[in-house]
Design a protein around this motif. Structure first.
Motif: not given
Length: 293
Positions: A18, A21-22, A114, A130, A159-160, A162-163, A190
């Motif tokens: 996550a 991805y952020c 996160v 996850d 998770m994407s 979330l990011g 999360a």
């Protein structure tokens, strides 16, 4: 060429997908993103596909556990607008610096963390993954009470999400810091972020409007909606499907069934009871002919 976030600098310490991805959201929009790795390499490198996807457009530096780490980290903090971290091996503390210390030295610094259940509070120390986060947020499918075994969203989908939520908060923090001269700490949990998605937020609003009373039974099975949403059987098990009316043309193209196409050409297709019968007659044979992959 200038891009939307070209003037933003990010240091990514997080070793969670996550957090990566952020950082990817910022990097893909032109920000300068530096991925900090241990001498043994980031944990994501053990997942080559995820690594290539999540680390596009980033640079990498290696920080160890020696005395030079502190000065190197300090240089990065003096350079950056935003630190992306995840408690554990991927946060400031794991590199020898406390969050409060970093913000005191750099008043405009924004730190985005996160975690599963927040970095503070009664559940801060709980272990998470996850699957744990999706279950705690009740994001697993089918949504709501069901006799079916819940199915998590596949791969890095949750998770994407979330990011992306984390990136929105982090960008707001950077804009706030530049407008006021004061940094911020963005705590992205999360369990909370995933529970605030479109499918879940409507249930929370309904709970408020009912004065916190119990909700009535709602359809959570594949039989409850016209457009396929829920858990369906396939050739080698079960799959979770999610679709919207806006995706109807793509679904019709995949199923490639003329009676179904004809049914949806009718202006009253969504209110005619036989439409679902025609859809199921096309959908289920297609599902049973295809494995989960």
């Amino acid at each position: 060429m200038r891009q939307l976030l070209s003037d933003i600098r990010v240091v990514e310490l997080s070793d969670e997908p996550a957090g990566a991805y952020c950082g990817k959201v910022f990097a893909d929009l032109g920000a300068q993103v530096v991925k900090v790795e241990r001498p043994t390499g980031d944990a994501l490198r053990q997942r080559p596909g995820a690594w290539l996807h999540l680390c596009t457009n980033k640079r990498s530096v290696v920080l160890g556990d020696d005395q030079a780490t502190g000065s190197a980290l300090e240089e990065l903090l003096a350079w950056t607008d935003l630190v992306v971290e995840s408690p554990g091996e991927g946060d400031l503390a794991s590199f020898g610096m406390q969050r409060e210390e970093a913000r005191a030295r750099h008043p405009m610094l924004v730190i985005a963390s996160v975690s599963g259940f927040g970095v503070e509070g009664p559940y801060a120390g709980y272990r998470w993954s996850d699957l744990v986060a999706q279950t705690a947020a009740w994001l697993v499918l089918p949504l709501g009470p069901s006799p079916l075994v819940p199915v998590k969203f596949p791969a890095l989908a949750a998770m994407s999400t979330l990011g992306h939520t984390m990136a929105c908060g982090a960008l707001a923090g950077v804009r706030y810091a530049r407008a006021t001269g004061h940094g911020a700490h963005i705590d992205c949990a999360a369990a909370e972020a995933l529970a605030s998605g479109p499918f879940r937020i409507a249930r929370f609003l309904g709970w408020e409007y009912r004065d916190h009373g119990p909700e009535e039974d709602v359809p959570v099975s594949a039989d409850g909606t016209l457009i396929p949403i829920g858990v369906f059987p396939c050739a080698d098990g079960y799959v979770s499907l999610m679709s919207t009316p806006q995706q109807l043309p793509e679904m019709l193209a995949v199923l490639d069934n003329e009676p179904l196409n004809e049914a949806f050409r009718r202006p009253d297709a969504f209110v005619r009871p036989e439409t679902k019968e025609i859809l199921d007659a096309a959908l289920y044979p297609w599902l049973f002919a295809h494995p989960r992959a």
